[in-house]
Scaffold this active site. Structure first.
Site, PDB file in Angstrom:
ATOM      1  N   HIS A 557      42.827  38.650  33.423  1.00  0.00           N
ATOM      2  CA  HIS A 557      42.882  37.224  33.751  1.00  0.00           C
ATOM      3  C   HIS A 557      44.278  36.607  33.699  1.00  0.00           C
ATOM      4  O   HIS A 557      44.473  35.566  33.047  1.00  0.00           O
ATOM      5  CB  HIS A 557      41.956  36.425  32.813  1.00  0.00           C
TER       6      HIS A 557
HETATM    7  C1  LIG Z   1      38.346  44.254  35.659  1.00  0.00           C
HETATM    8  C2  LIG Z   1      38.351  42.755  35.795  1.00  0.00           C
HETATM    9  C3  LIG Z   1      37.226  42.040  35.437  1.00  0.00           C
HETATM   10  C4  LIG Z   1      37.211  40.649  35.588  1.00  0.00           C
HETATM   11  N1  LIG Z   1      36.078  39.982  35.278  1.00  0.00           N
HETATM   12  C5  LIG Z   1      36.027  38.650  35.447  1.00  0.00           C
HETATM   13  C6  LIG Z   1      34.834  37.946  35.178  1.00  0.00           C
HETATM   14  O1  LIG Z   1      33.828  38.541  34.826  1.00  0.00           O
HETATM   15  N2  LIG Z   1      34.838  36.602  35.332  1.00  0.00           N
HETATM   16  C7  LIG Z   1      35.963  35.911  35.716  1.00  0.00           C
HETATM   17  O2  LIG Z   1      35.914  34.681  35.770  1.00  0.00           O
HETATM   18  N3  LIG Z   1      37.094  36.559  35.997  1.00  0.00           N
HETATM   19  C8  LIG Z   1      37.146  37.914  35.907  1.00  0.00           C
HETATM   20  N4  LIG Z   1      38.286  38.583  36.243  1.00  0.00           N
HETATM   21  C9  LIG Z   1      39.432  37.809  36.750  1.00  0.00           C
HETATM   22  C10 LIG Z   1      39.239  37.135  38.120  1.00  0.00           C
HETATM   23  O3  LIG Z   1      38.614  37.980  39.049  1.00  0.00           O
HETATM   24  C11 LIG Z   1      40.619  36.704  38.616  1.00  0.00           C
HETATM   25  O4  LIG Z   1      41.169  35.840  37.635  1.00  0.00           O
HETATM   26  C12 LIG Z   1      40.612  35.963  39.947  1.00  0.00           C
HETATM   27  O5  LIG Z   1      40.024  36.737  40.944  1.00  0.00           O
HETATM   28  C13 LIG Z   1      42.058  35.642  40.338  1.00  0.00           C
HETATM   29  O6  LIG Z   1      42.054  34.903  41.520  1.00  0.00           O
HETATM   30  P1  LIG Z   1      43.377  34.790  42.409  1.00  0.00           P
HETATM   31  O7  LIG Z   1      42.995  34.121  43.655  1.00  0.00           O
HETATM   32  O8  LIG Z   1      44.457  34.236  41.599  1.00  0.00           O
HETATM   33  O9  LIG Z   1      43.821  36.307  42.709  1.00  0.00           O
HETATM   34  P2  LIG Z   1      43.002  37.529  43.269  1.00  0.00           P
HETATM   35  O10 LIG Z   1      41.540  37.274  43.232  1.00  0.00           O
HETATM   36  O11 LIG Z   1      43.501  38.714  42.518  1.00  0.00           O
HETATM   37  O12 LIG Z   1      43.440  37.630  44.793  1.00  0.00           O
HETATM   38  C14 LIG Z   1      44.771  37.861  45.196  1.00  0.00           C
HETATM   39  C15 LIG Z   1      44.757  38.701  46.469  1.00  0.00           C
HETATM   40  O13 LIG Z   1      46.065  38.650  47.028  1.00  0.00           O
HETATM   41  C16 LIG Z   1      46.377  39.907  47.569  1.00  0.00           C
HETATM   42  N5  LIG Z   1      47.846  40.047  47.622  1.00  0.00           N
HETATM   43  C17 LIG Z   1      48.695  40.169  46.582  1.00  0.00           C
HETATM   44  N6  LIG Z   1      49.963  40.278  47.034  1.00  0.00           N
HETATM   45  C18 LIG Z   1      49.901  40.218  48.383  1.00  0.00           C
HETATM   46  C19 LIG Z   1      50.890  40.291  49.398  1.00  0.00           C
HETATM   47  N7  LIG Z   1      52.192  40.409  49.118  1.00  0.00           N
HETATM   48  N8  LIG Z   1      50.473  40.222  50.694  1.00  0.00           N
HETATM   49  C20 LIG Z   1      49.148  40.096  51.012  1.00  0.00           C
HETATM   50  N9  LIG Z   1      48.186  40.027  50.063  1.00  0.00           N
HETATM   51  C21 LIG Z   1      48.548  40.087  48.768  1.00  0.00           C
HETATM   52  C22 LIG Z   1      45.754  40.872  46.594  1.00  0.00           C
HETATM   53  O14 LIG Z   1      45.562  42.148  47.198  1.00  0.00           O
HETATM   54  C23 LIG Z   1      44.456  40.173  46.234  1.00  0.00           C
HETATM   55  O15 LIG Z   1      43.401  40.603  47.054  1.00  0.00           O
HETATM   56  C24 LIG Z   1      38.351  39.972  36.074  1.00  0.00           C
HETATM   57  C25 LIG Z   1      39.495  40.694  36.395  1.00  0.00           C
HETATM   58  C26 LIG Z   1      39.502  42.070  36.279  1.00  0.00           C
HETATM   59  C27 LIG Z   1      40.720  42.833  36.651  1.00  0.00           C
END
Ligand SMILES: Cc1cc2nc3c(=O)[nH]c(=O)nc-3n(C[C@H](O)[C@H](O)[C@H](O)COP(=O)(O)OP(=O)(O)OC[C@H]3O[C@@H](n4cnc5c(N)ncnc54)[C@H](O)[C@@H]3O)c2cc1C
Ligand code: SF4
Length: 622
Positions: A557
């Protein structure tokens, strides 16, 4: 299987950790599989692993004038046990062992994992997404809004802005995955293909911390555990009062949280699919009179196959790839996959598009009126640095994570922790008072044996007994103690504070109490100097000898690396999500949360993304 030829040292190390003579696998076969996996990890990680393994051969030479491969079974056992007792080599063996166990466990349990995946048909079809791989996408194009990243944050922005008629393109570095892949592919392949760095992303510090991060259409929601917490009121008060986020006013934010929960169709884990892992956690905590219960999750139709972390084979867990992106695509959004954004293109102080790279190295330019960076808290700062659009001193600072420790209790009866929901129940008794949240979290069989103590024949006994374990995780909301460095490549550092280290040890203590209360015969703590507790009386000694710098810590997270707020001195992003100093550039992902939400964050991120999207609509669409 493949043409990989593992080194003698790697084969020997495998034979020392899991000796074939005691029922372990063929060491050469295991070393080949391990090499194949190492090939998928970052080069420096791979090199470091091999160098460390070579060290053990050198130690063997110094003691026996023979490499490990020339030792008898008894000599190998004696050597590895002796090194495992030494403080420095213990930490090294444990780090190397984790990968040996992951590879061995996922291969040896793959028939069982495949059978559980195939047991029931998917509860919903794969979403009809408008995806195109970068190789089939033109080198130059244009749209109204380009969004970098298709995860919790980026997907909501795509849904909201496309619903206002905007022509939206989402660029995603990872691939689009299907539930059929999750039913048919090898567990380790599923793991390696959907995690950044093959799952080996590390925070450098003492202790070193592994932090898995998802990569693919749906972002980390594709492989997360599906737990859904609303942002606690005290966190919203902080965001509103200290950071000036108007949308975080409780009465306003609650409607965004309601939307996120409705989108994800959340509900409590039904007891009939929870599995013994969660039931035992609830039983133990209830006996202690502690606040406990089933977790709230986004998985209607879940059958408890325990594979959320490697892609739900039943499409029960409705991450954003199944719930949010389909609506965005219905509104005309296009998702370009396998395309890594390198930097933002600017015209003076205005963002006008993105410059990106296909997997073959060729370049793609997408011009847009607005650019939204939603690449997650570890990747978004690097994109901004590469673009040279902000020199804010707090860019990449304040990275908050949830450091977590795993504790397992061994029961007389068979538990089969992987028969049930992967993350199923919580103990919240110490959440408000100490910032410690306990969640009953299992893993697919064989894919999370890190906590198992010992090496050699003792470790094999532990693996064979894994069906008797209940596995709990204790996570804390930290300092924040992390920092995102790096321009061409992300480098993450972590300086655990003594206070947070002590809270992790308290987390182990709490989990141990729950497990003993539920009837565990012994508890595996992950603490170097007290790895096994025989009764709850041993907890006192655990507290005396435990050193947080020697713990196995994983983190989850990441948030807060480009935080939003009114104070321009400490917040690179303003309260509308706009990167200071760059027009038409928004950051809308976990990076902009001003502090850790203290709970699993996906719902908080989705709610924040909706709030900021409304700001953008007000600014640009009215
Ligand atoms: C094992 C695990 C279990 C989890 N369980 C939970 C849970 O049960 N409940 C909960 O609330 N949260 C959970 N989380 C955390 C939650 O999923 C994340 O906090 C959330 O998805 C983050 O959202 P975000 O939009 O910031 O990034 P992300 O959802 O990570 O999305 C970012 C995306 O950007 C893409 N990206 C990155 N750099 C680039 C680039 N240069 N060019 C193009 N694309 C790019 C990545 O590939 C990714 O797909 C968990 C995390 C993990 C690792
Ligand atoms: S336990 Fe996880 S992977 Fe299995 S059906 Fe439920 S949500 Fe899907």
């Amino acid at each position: 299987m493949s043409k990989v030829t593992p080194s003698k040292s790697l084969i020997s190390f495998c034979s020392a950790v899991l000796p074939q003579e005691a029922g372990g696998p063929d060491p050469e076969d295991l070393a080949i599989k391990l090499s194949l996996y190492l090939n998928r990890l970052p080069k420096d990680f791979h090199r470091g692993y091999i160098a460390a393994v070579n060290l053990f051969d050198a130690i063997s030479w110094a003691k026996y004038q023979s490499r490990i491969s020339g030792l008898t079974f008894d000599q190998r056992e004696e050597l590895i046990l002796r090194l495992h007792k030494n403080k420095i080599t213990f930490a090294l063996i444990e780090a190397l062992k984790a990968l040996v166990l992951l590879v061995n466990g996922s291969y040896s349990n793959s028939p069982e994992i495949a059978a559980a995946a195939a047991k029931n048909p998917p509860v919903r079809e794969d979403a009809k997404l408008n995806t195109v791989t970068a190789s089939s996408y033109p080198s130059i194009s244009r749209c109204d809004i380009v969004i970098v990243g298709s995860g919790a944050g980026g997907s909501i922005v795509a849904r909201e802005l496309s619903s206002k008629g905007a022509d939206v393109i989402v660029v995603e570095e990872g691939q689009n995955h299907t539930s059929q892949e999750f039913r048919e592919n090898m567990p380790l392949d599923r793991f390696a293909s959907m995690y950044r760095d093959g799952g080996a992303t590390a925070l450098l510090g003492l202790p070193p911390v592994i932090m898995p991060i998802g990569r693919g259409v749906g972002g980390t929601t594709l492989i997360n555990s599906g737990t859904c917490y609303r942002t606690p009121d005290r966190v919203l008060d902080l965001w509103h009062n200290k950071f000036g986020l108007e949308f975080a006013r409780k009465d306003l934010f609650n409607k965004y949280l309601d939307d996120a929960e409705a989108t994800f169709q959340v509900g409590p884990v039904p007891l009939d699919i929870m599995g013994n892992n969660g039931l035992k956690a609830i039983e133990g905590a209830t006996k202690l009179n502690w606040k406990t219960g089933p977790l709230i999750r986004n998985a209607p139709g879940c059958d408890g196959c325990c594979q959320c972390a490697i892609g739900c084979p039943h499409n029960a867990k409705i991450g954003v790839h199944l719930s949010v992106l389909p609506i965005a695509c219905q509104n005309g959004t296009k998702i370009v996959t396998d395309l890594k954004v390198l930097r933002v293109i600017t015209d003076g102080s205005k963002a006008v598009g993105i410059y990106s790279k296909r997997t073959d190295g060729s370049k793609v330019i997408i011009y847009a009126d607005l650019v939204v960076i939603a690449a997650g808290a570890t990747e978004s700062p690097g994109i901004i640095r590469r673009s040279e659009i902000s020199s804010h001193p707090h860019l990449g600072r304040n990275l908050a994570v949830h450091p977590a420790v795993a504790v397992a209790g061994k029961f007389e009866e068979e538990i089969f922790p992987w028969h049930g929901v992967l993350q199923s129940a919580s103990v919240e008794e110490f959440h408000e008072s100490d910032g410690i949240l306990v969640e009953a979290t299992a893993t697919p069989p064989g894919m999370g044996s890190m906590v198992l103590p010992g090496v050699g024949s003792k470790l094999i006994d532990q693996i064979n007994d894994a069906k008797h374990l209940v596995s709990l995780g204790a996570m804390i909301s930290d300092g924040p103690n992390g920092r995102v460095f790096g321009k061409s490549r992300t480098i993450l550092t972590y300086k655990m504070s003594d206070t947070d280290g002590s809270r992790l040890i308290k987390g182990i203590e709490i989990c141990s109490k729950i497990l003993f209360a539920a009837g565990a015969k012994e508890v595996f703590t992950g603490v170097t100097r007290k790895p096994v507790l025989k009764s709850k009386d041993d907890i006192r000694e655990l507290k005396e000898v435990a050193d947080y710098k020697e713990l196995h810590v994983a983190a989850f997270h990441p948030t807060g690396s480009i935080r939003a707020g009114t104070d321009p001195q400490i917040c690179p992003v303003d309260i509308n999500g706009n990167l200071r100093g760059c027009e038409n550039l928004f950051v809308i992902d976990a990076s902009l949360l001003p502090s850790s939400p203290t709970v699993n964050p996906q719902i908080s991120i989705m709610a924040t993304a909706k709030a900021i999207s409304e700001n953008i609509v007000n600014l640009y669409f009215n």
